[in-house]
Design a protein around this motif. Structure first.
Motif, PDB file in Angstrom:
ATOM      1  N   ILE A  55       0.862  -1.176   0.000  1.00 40.38           N
ATOM      2  CA  ILE A  55       0.000   0.000   0.000  1.00 40.38           C
ATOM      3  C   ILE A  55       0.895   1.221   0.000  1.00 40.38           C
ATOM      4  CG2 ILE A  55      -1.805   1.269   1.212  1.00 40.38           C
ATOM      5  CD1 ILE A  55      -2.598  -1.286   2.597  1.00 40.38           C
ATOM      6  N   THR A  56       0.761   2.053  -1.033  1.00 41.17           N
ATOM      7  CA  THR A  56       1.635   3.203  -1.103  1.00 41.17           C
ATOM      8  C   THR A  56       1.222   4.237  -0.060  1.00 41.17           C
ATOM      9  OG1 THR A  56       2.649   4.851  -2.534  1.00 41.17           O
ATOM     10  CG2 THR A  56       0.330   4.366  -2.941  1.00 41.17           C
TER      11      THR A  56
ATOM     12  N   LEU B  35      -8.069  -3.369   7.689  1.00 39.48           N
ATOM     13  CA  LEU B  35      -7.489  -4.213   6.644  1.00 39.48           C
ATOM     14  C   LEU B  35      -6.292  -4.994   7.184  1.00 39.48           C
ATOM     15  CD1 LEU B  35      -7.413  -4.858   3.469  1.00 39.48           C
ATOM     16  CD2 LEU B  35      -5.574  -3.183   3.423  1.00 39.48           C
ATOM     17  N   LEU B  36      -5.412  -4.292   7.916  1.00 36.86           N
ATOM     18  CA  LEU B  36      -4.232  -4.944   8.487  1.00 36.86           C
ATOM     19  C   LEU B  36      -4.638  -6.066   9.448  1.00 36.86           C
ATOM     20  CD1 LEU B  36      -1.932  -1.865   9.143  1.00 36.86           C
ATOM     21  CD2 LEU B  36      -1.268  -3.915   7.897  1.00 36.86           C
ATOM     22  N   ALA B  37      -5.611  -5.777  10.291  1.00 42.72           N
ATOM     23  CA  ALA B  37      -6.046  -6.775  11.280  1.00 42.72           C
ATOM     24  C   ALA B  37      -6.554  -8.026  10.565  1.00 42.72           C
ATOM     25  CB  ALA B  37      -7.122  -6.184  12.183  1.00 42.72           C
ATOM     26  N   ARG B  38      -7.366  -7.807   9.547  1.00 38.97           N
ATOM     27  CA  ARG B  38      -7.938  -8.938   8.793  1.00 38.97           C
ATOM     28  C   ARG B  38      -6.841  -9.725   8.078  1.00 38.97           C
ATOM     29  NH1 ARG B  38     -12.095 -10.637   5.358  1.00 38.97           N
ATOM     30  NH2 ARG B  38     -11.856 -12.884   5.627  1.00 38.97           N
ATOM     31  N   CYS B  39      -5.898  -9.013   7.449  1.00 36.88           N
ATOM     32  CA  CYS B  39      -4.794  -9.688   6.757  1.00 36.88           C
ATOM     33  C   CYS B  39      -3.978 -10.533   7.729  1.00 36.88           C
ATOM     34  CB  CYS B  39      -3.890  -8.665   6.059  1.00 36.88           C
ATOM     35  SG  CYS B  39      -4.631  -7.968   4.581  1.00 36.88           S
ATOM     36  N   HIS B  40      -3.672  -9.958   8.876  1.00 32.17           N
ATOM     37  CA  HIS B  40      -2.857 -10.684   9.861  1.00 32.17           C
ATOM     38  C   HIS B  40      -3.585 -11.922  10.380  1.00 32.17           C
ATOM     39  CE1 HIS B  40      -0.310  -6.834  10.595  1.00 32.17           C
ATOM     40  NE2 HIS B  40       0.080  -7.512   9.526  1.00 32.17           N
ATOM     41  N   GLU B  41      -4.891 -11.775  10.588  1.00 30.54           N
ATOM     42  CA  GLU B  41      -5.715 -12.904  11.005  1.00 30.54           C
ATOM     43  C   GLU B  41      -5.593 -14.050  10.008  1.00 30.54           C
ATOM     44  OE1 GLU B  41      -9.512 -10.991  12.430  1.00 30.54           O
ATOM     45  OE2 GLU B  41     -10.293 -12.607  11.138  1.00 30.54           O
ATOM     46  N   GLU B  42      -5.504 -13.683   8.725  1.00 34.63           N
ATOM     47  CA  GLU B  42      -5.475 -14.689   7.658  1.00 34.63           C
ATOM     48  C   GLU B  42      -4.046 -15.082   7.280  1.00 34.63           C
ATOM     49  OE1 GLU B  42      -8.101 -16.103   6.716  1.00 34.63           O
ATOM     50  OE2 GLU B  42      -9.746 -14.729   7.206  1.00 34.63           O
ATOM     51  N   GLY B  43      -3.057 -14.461   7.930  1.00 33.32           N
ATOM     52  CA  GLY B  43      -1.664 -14.822   7.669  1.00 33.32           C
ATOM     53  C   GLY B  43      -1.032 -14.102   6.488  1.00 33.32           C
ATOM     54  N   MET B  44      -1.644 -12.998   6.041  1.00 33.43           N
ATOM     55  CA  MET B  44      -1.050 -12.227   4.939  1.00 33.43           C
ATOM     56  C   MET B  44      -0.244 -11.061   5.479  1.00 33.43           C
ATOM     57  SD  MET B  44      -3.676 -12.051   1.760  1.00 33.43           S
ATOM     58  CE  MET B  44      -5.141 -11.660   2.680  1.00 33.43           C
ATOM     59  N   HIS B  45       0.788 -10.676   4.736  1.00 28.28           N
ATOM     60  CA  HIS B  45       1.658  -9.588   5.156  1.00 28.28           C
ATOM     61  C   HIS B  45       1.391  -8.332   4.322  1.00 28.28           C
ATOM     62  CE1 HIS B  45       4.746 -12.749   6.718  1.00 28.28           C
ATOM     63  NE2 HIS B  45       3.646 -12.693   7.444  1.00 28.28           N
ATOM     64  N   VAL B  46       1.557  -7.179   4.955  1.00 29.65           N
ATOM     65  CA  VAL B  46       1.275  -5.912   4.289  1.00 29.65           C
ATOM     66  C   VAL B  46       2.478  -4.983   4.427  1.00 29.65           C
ATOM     67  CG1 VAL B  46      -0.354  -3.995   4.058  1.00 29.65           C
ATOM     68  CG2 VAL B  46      -1.162  -6.204   4.931  1.00 29.65           C
ATOM     69  N   ALA B  47       2.858  -4.363   3.309  1.00 24.63           N
ATOM     70  CA  ALA B  47       4.002  -3.447   3.292  1.00 24.63           C
ATOM     71  C   ALA B  47       3.526  -2.011   3.067  1.00 24.63           C
ATOM     72  CB  ALA B  47       4.970  -3.844   2.174  1.00 24.63           C
ATOM     73  N   LEU B  48       4.218  -1.074   3.700  1.00 22.65           N
ATOM     74  CA  LEU B  48       3.985   0.352   3.475  1.00 22.65           C
ATOM     75  C   LEU B  48       4.964   0.793   2.387  1.00 22.65           C
ATOM     76  CD1 LEU B  48       2.585   3.002   4.265  1.00 22.65           C
ATOM     77  CD2 LEU B  48       4.286   3.270   6.087  1.00 22.65           C
ATOM     78  N   ASP B  49       4.434   1.104   1.193  1.00 23.81           N
ATOM     79  CA  ASP B  49       5.258   1.367   0.008  1.00 23.81           C
ATOM     80  C   ASP B  49       5.655   2.848  -0.064  1.00 23.81           C
ATOM     81  OD1 ASP B  49       6.536   0.816  -2.376  1.00 23.81           O
ATOM     82  OD2 ASP B  49       4.705   0.380  -3.512  1.00 23.81           O
ATOM     83  N   ASP B  50       6.783   3.113  -0.707  1.00 29.47           N
ATOM     84  CA  ASP B  50       7.225   4.490  -0.967  1.00 29.47           C
ATOM     85  C   ASP B  50       7.367   5.299   0.313  1.00 29.47           C
ATOM     86  OD1 ASP B  50       7.081   3.955  -3.762  1.00 29.47           O
ATOM     87  OD2 ASP B  50       4.915   4.271  -3.654  1.00 29.47           O
TER      88      ASP B  50
END
Ligand code: C2E
Ligand code: MG
Ligand code: MG
Ligand code: MG
Length: 273
Positions: A152-153, A166-181
């Motif tokens: 996510i930029t 969104l982050l909470a849901r992703c983490h619950e499901e085991g997905m990782h999120v990056a802060l771009d730029d």
């Protein structure tokens, strides 16, 4: 910016706003046709773990090979697509291709399976079913969610409440999120204060500043910040050995850029690039 070897052309600015509007309409219909004909392609740019010197994953970058105009840069047509509804099928296409590429890497026995990061558009972030859609595609290919990273930029991280959910849901499901730029938006530190990203991607403008003492000082602060927050740090736009050396000395974990590798077709990645 394009990391490809082929010359990348931005859409030429039109003389008048009427001409621009016309050009935009034409581009939009061409983009729609390109999507239908499969003229959008994905490239994978390697992300290296600096200390071990191994490729940990790839960032998926979309390419539009335009027959007359040459390559149209994603920065150009993603914005156009955002203004129309075309970004929805393009986002779906990118997601499906990323899942297919991960499945292919696994089929070819790549161990450990590298992650692939994909860039999300603002429209996708507004979709309350985004994570469900992603999970459905992952399940269809029987892929582990932790091999997909969402980027996510920073300039899109305006609504902290929405992104936190969104982050909470992703983490619950085991997905990782990056802060771009990171470093280019309005809310750098504010975003980090409330949002627990798994990865920070430091914008290339800071890497280019590493030949100055101010640049080194600032990147050092970002390295310390990422470490304190238990976040991986990826330096973008790494083009020289000197830059990588300074990054390593400062303790930055990962590097991405032409020095490590240009964006490649999947076939090139499979052939050992
Ligand atoms: P980004 O996510 O920050 O992607 C990194 C950009 O830096 C890419 O440009 C990449 O080719 C370029 N780059 C990589 N290494 C170097 C280097 O060493 N030096 C320099 N000068 N540049 C380097 P690209 O592919 O033109 O993409 C531009 C932006 O378009 C991306 O920025 C991303 O925000 C957006 N984008 C690309 N693909 C997608 C996509 O599939 N979906 C969405 N929504 N956005 C995309
Ligand atoms: Mg990105
Ligand atoms: Mg980036
Ligand atoms: Mg960037």
């Amino acid at each position: 910016l394009s990391g490809d070897t082929s010359p990348s052309r931005h859409v030429a600015p039109a003389a008048s706003s009427d001409a621009f509007a016309l050009d935009k309409i034409r581009l939009e219909s061409e983009l729609r046709a390109a999507l239908d004909r499969g003229e959008l392609e994905m490239r994978l740019q390697p992300i290296e773990e600096i200390a071990g010197g191994r490729v940990a994953g790839y960032e998926a970058l979309v390419r539009w090979r335009h027959l007359q105009r040459g390559d149209v840069a994603p920065a150009e047509f993603i914005r156009l697509a955002e203004e129309t509804s075309l970004i929805v099928p393009i986002g779906d296409y990118v997601l499906e291709r990323v899942c297919e590429m991960l499945a292919e890497l696994r089929r070819r026995g790549r161990e450990p399976l590298p992650f692939i990061a994909l860039n999300l558009s603002s429209r996708q972030l507004e979709d309350p079913l985004l994570v469900d859609r992603i999970l459905a595609r992952l399940r269809a290919h029987e892929l582990p969610p932790d091999r997909l990273k969402l980027e996510i930029t920073e300039s899109l991280v305006l609504d902290h409440v929405r992104i936190a959910a969104l982050l909470a849901r992703c983490h619950e499901e085991g997905m990782h999120v990056a802060l771009d730029d990171f470093g280019t938006g309005y809310s750098n530190l504010g975003a980090l204060l409330t949002l627990n990203f798994d990865q920070i991607k430091l914008d290339g403008s800071f890497v280019r500043a590493l030949d100055t003492s101010r640049g080194v000082a600032l990147v050092g602060v970002v390295v310390a910040t990422a470490r304190a927050l238990n976040c991986d740090l990826v330096a973008e736009g790494v083009e020289t050995r000197a830059q990588r050396e300074v990054l390593q000395r400062l303790g930055c974990g990962y590097a991405q850029g032409w020095l490590v590798g240009k964006p490649l077709a999947l076939a090139e990645v499979l052939n050992g690039n």
